[in-house]
Design a protein around this motif. Structure first.
Motif, short mmCIF file in Angstrom:
data_model
loop_
_atom_site.label_atom_id
_atom_site.label_comp_id
_atom_site.label_asym_id
_atom_site.label_seq_id
_atom_site.Cartn_x
_atom_site.Cartn_y
_atom_site.Cartn_z
N MET A 1 0.83 -1.18 0.00
CA MET A 1 0.00 0.00 0.00
C MET A 1 0.88 1.25 0.00
O MET A 1 0.60 2.21 -0.72
CB MET A 1 -0.92 0.00 1.22
N LEU A 2 1.94 1.24 0.80
CA LEU A 2 2.84 2.39 0.85
C LEU A 2 3.48 2.62 -0.51
O LEU A 2 3.55 3.76 -0.99
CB LEU A 2 3.91 2.20 1.93
N GLU A 3 3.92 1.55 -1.14
CA GLU A 3 4.55 1.67 -2.47
C GLU A 3 3.59 2.27 -3.49
O GLU A 3 3.96 3.17 -4.26
CB GLU A 3 5.04 0.31 -2.95
N LEU A 4 2.35 1.80 -3.50
CA LEU A 4 1.36 2.35 -4.44
C LEU A 4 1.08 3.82 -4.17
O LEU A 4 0.99 4.63 -5.10
CB LEU A 4 0.06 1.55 -4.36
N ASN A 5 0.96 4.18 -2.90
CA ASN A 5 0.72 5.58 -2.55
C ASN A 5 1.91 6.45 -2.92
O ASN A 5 1.73 7.59 -3.37
CB ASN A 5 0.39 5.72 -1.07
N LEU A 6 3.12 5.95 -2.75
CA LEU A 6 4.31 6.72 -3.12
C LEU A 6 4.39 6.91 -4.63
O LEU A 6 4.76 7.99 -5.10
CB LEU A 6 5.57 6.02 -2.61
N ARG A 7 4.02 5.88 -5.38
CA ARG A 7 4.01 6.02 -6.85
C ARG A 7 3.01 7.09 -7.28
O ARG A 7 3.30 7.92 -8.13
CB ARG A 7 3.68 4.69 -7.52
N ALA A 8 1.83 7.05 -6.69
CA ALA A 8 0.80 8.06 -7.03
C ALA A 8 1.27 9.45 -6.62
O ALA A 8 1.08 10.42 -7.36
CB ALA A 8 -0.52 7.71 -6.34
N TYR A 9 1.88 9.56 -5.46
CA TYR A 9 2.40 10.84 -4.98
C TYR A 9 3.45 11.37 -5.94
O TYR A 9 3.42 12.53 -6.33
CB TYR A 9 2.97 10.65 -3.57
N SER A 10 4.39 10.51 -6.34
CA SER A 10 5.45 10.92 -7.27
C SER A 10 4.89 11.33 -8.62
O SER A 10 5.31 12.34 -9.20
CB SER A 10 6.46 9.79 -7.46
N ALA A 11 3.94 10.57 -9.12
CA ALA A 11 3.32 10.90 -10.41
C ALA A 11 2.62 12.25 -10.35
O ALA A 11 2.66 13.03 -11.30
CB ALA A 11 2.35 9.80 -10.82
N ALA A 12 1.99 12.54 -9.22
CA ALA A 12 1.27 13.81 -9.08
C ALA A 12 2.22 15.00 -9.07
O ALA A 12 1.83 16.11 -9.47
CB ALA A 12 0.45 13.80 -7.80
N GLN A 13 3.46 14.79 -8.67
CA GLN A 13 4.43 15.89 -8.62
C GLN A 13 4.74 16.44 -10.02
O GLN A 13 5.16 17.57 -10.16
CB GLN A 13 5.74 15.43 -7.96
N THR A 14 4.48 15.63 -11.05
CA THR A 14 4.77 16.06 -12.42
C THR A 14 3.60 16.77 -13.07
O THR A 14 3.74 17.27 -14.19
CB THR A 14 5.16 14.84 -13.29
N LEU A 15 2.47 16.81 -12.41
CA LEU A 15 1.26 17.41 -12.97
C LEU A 15 1.14 18.87 -12.59
O LEU A 15 1.59 19.29 -11.52
CB LEU A 15 0.03 16.64 -12.49
N SER A 16 0.48 19.63 -13.44
CA SER A 16 0.21 21.02 -13.10
C SER A 16 -1.20 21.11 -12.55
O SER A 16 -2.06 20.31 -12.87
CB SER A 16 0.37 21.91 -14.33
N GLY A 17 -1.42 22.08 -11.72
CA GLY A 17 -2.74 22.27 -11.15
C GLY A 17 -2.96 21.36 -9.96
O GLY A 17 -2.12 20.54 -9.62
N PRO A 18 -4.09 21.51 -9.31
CA PRO A 18 -4.37 20.70 -8.12
C PRO A 18 -4.64 19.24 -8.47
O PRO A 18 -5.19 18.92 -9.52
CB PRO A 18 -5.61 21.35 -7.51
N VAL A 19 -4.21 18.38 -7.58
CA VAL A 19 -4.46 16.94 -7.68
C VAL A 19 -5.15 16.53 -6.38
O VAL A 19 -4.69 16.88 -5.30
CB VAL A 19 -3.15 16.14 -7.86
N ILE A 20 -6.23 15.79 -6.50
CA ILE A 20 -6.96 15.37 -5.31
C ILE A 20 -6.82 13.85 -5.17
O ILE A 20 -7.11 13.10 -6.10
CB ILE A 20 -8.44 15.77 -5.39
N PHE A 21 -6.38 13.44 -4.00
CA PHE A 21 -6.26 12.02 -3.67
C PHE A 21 -7.43 11.62 -2.79
O PHE A 21 -7.80 12.36 -1.88
CB PHE A 21 -4.97 11.75 -2.89
N ASP A 22 -7.98 10.46 -3.05
CA ASP A 22 -9.04 9.94 -2.19
C ASP A 22 -8.46 9.46 -0.86
O ASP A 22 -9.08 9.61 0.18
CB ASP A 22 -9.77 8.79 -2.90
N ARG A 23 -7.29 8.89 -0.91
CA ARG A 23 -6.57 8.43 0.27
C ARG A 23 -5.12 8.84 0.12
O ARG A 23 -4.62 8.94 -0.99
CB ARG A 23 -6.64 6.91 0.43
N GLY A 24 -4.45 9.05 1.24
CA GLY A 24 -3.06 9.45 1.19
C GLY A 24 -2.18 8.59 2.07
O GLY A 24 -2.67 7.69 2.78
N ILE A 25 -0.91 8.87 2.05
CA ILE A 25 0.06 8.11 2.84
C ILE A 25 -0.28 8.12 4.32
O ILE A 25 -0.19 7.07 4.98
CB ILE A 25 1.48 8.64 2.54
#
Length: 118
Positions: free
Chosen positions: A1-25
């Motif tokens: 679960m931590l690995e998946l959340n970290l991947r999503a977190y890292s991927a979001a860092q490359t996006l512009s604008g707000p990103v909303i996560f349903d669940r976080g680390i």
């Protein structure tokens, strides 16, 4: 679960604008706590360094829409406890909690959009 959340977190860092996560680390810490399990130091360390926006949205327990089904197996008491432990976990990590209103989905989405700082 931590690995998946970290991947999503890292991927979001490359996006512009707000990103909303349903669940976080921090949710991992909350679920471990709720289950009476040890929050290992590496999980706590990641939750402290991989930071989201200072303000997070929390959907409070809402008895009127609570239901159990094949996907949602928590009891009412577990669902209430989950909300409480998530509030405690995010607050302990220094996040500001903004509670979603007790309203229909569209109104909640509108509320979130109005709160975003773009």
């Amino acid at each position: 679960m931590l690995e998946l959340n970290l991947r999503a977190y890292s991927a979001a860092q490359t996006l512009s604008g707000p990103v909303i996560f349903d669940r976080g680390i921090p949710d991992i810490m909350g679920y471990l706590t709720l289950s009476g399990l040890l929050v290992r130091s590496h999980v706590a360390a990641v939750a402290k360094t991989a930071r989201y926006n200072a303000r997070v949205f929390l959907a409070p327990f809402w008895d009127e829409i609570f239901t159990q089904d094949t996907e949602r197996k928590q009891t009412r008491a577990e669902a209430e406890a989950t909300c409480a432990v998530m509030r405690e976990t995010y607050t302990a990590l220094g996040y500001e909690i903004t509670e979603l209103p007790y309203a229909d989905i569209g109104s909640r989405a509108d509320f979130v959009c109005k709160q975003l700082v773009i």
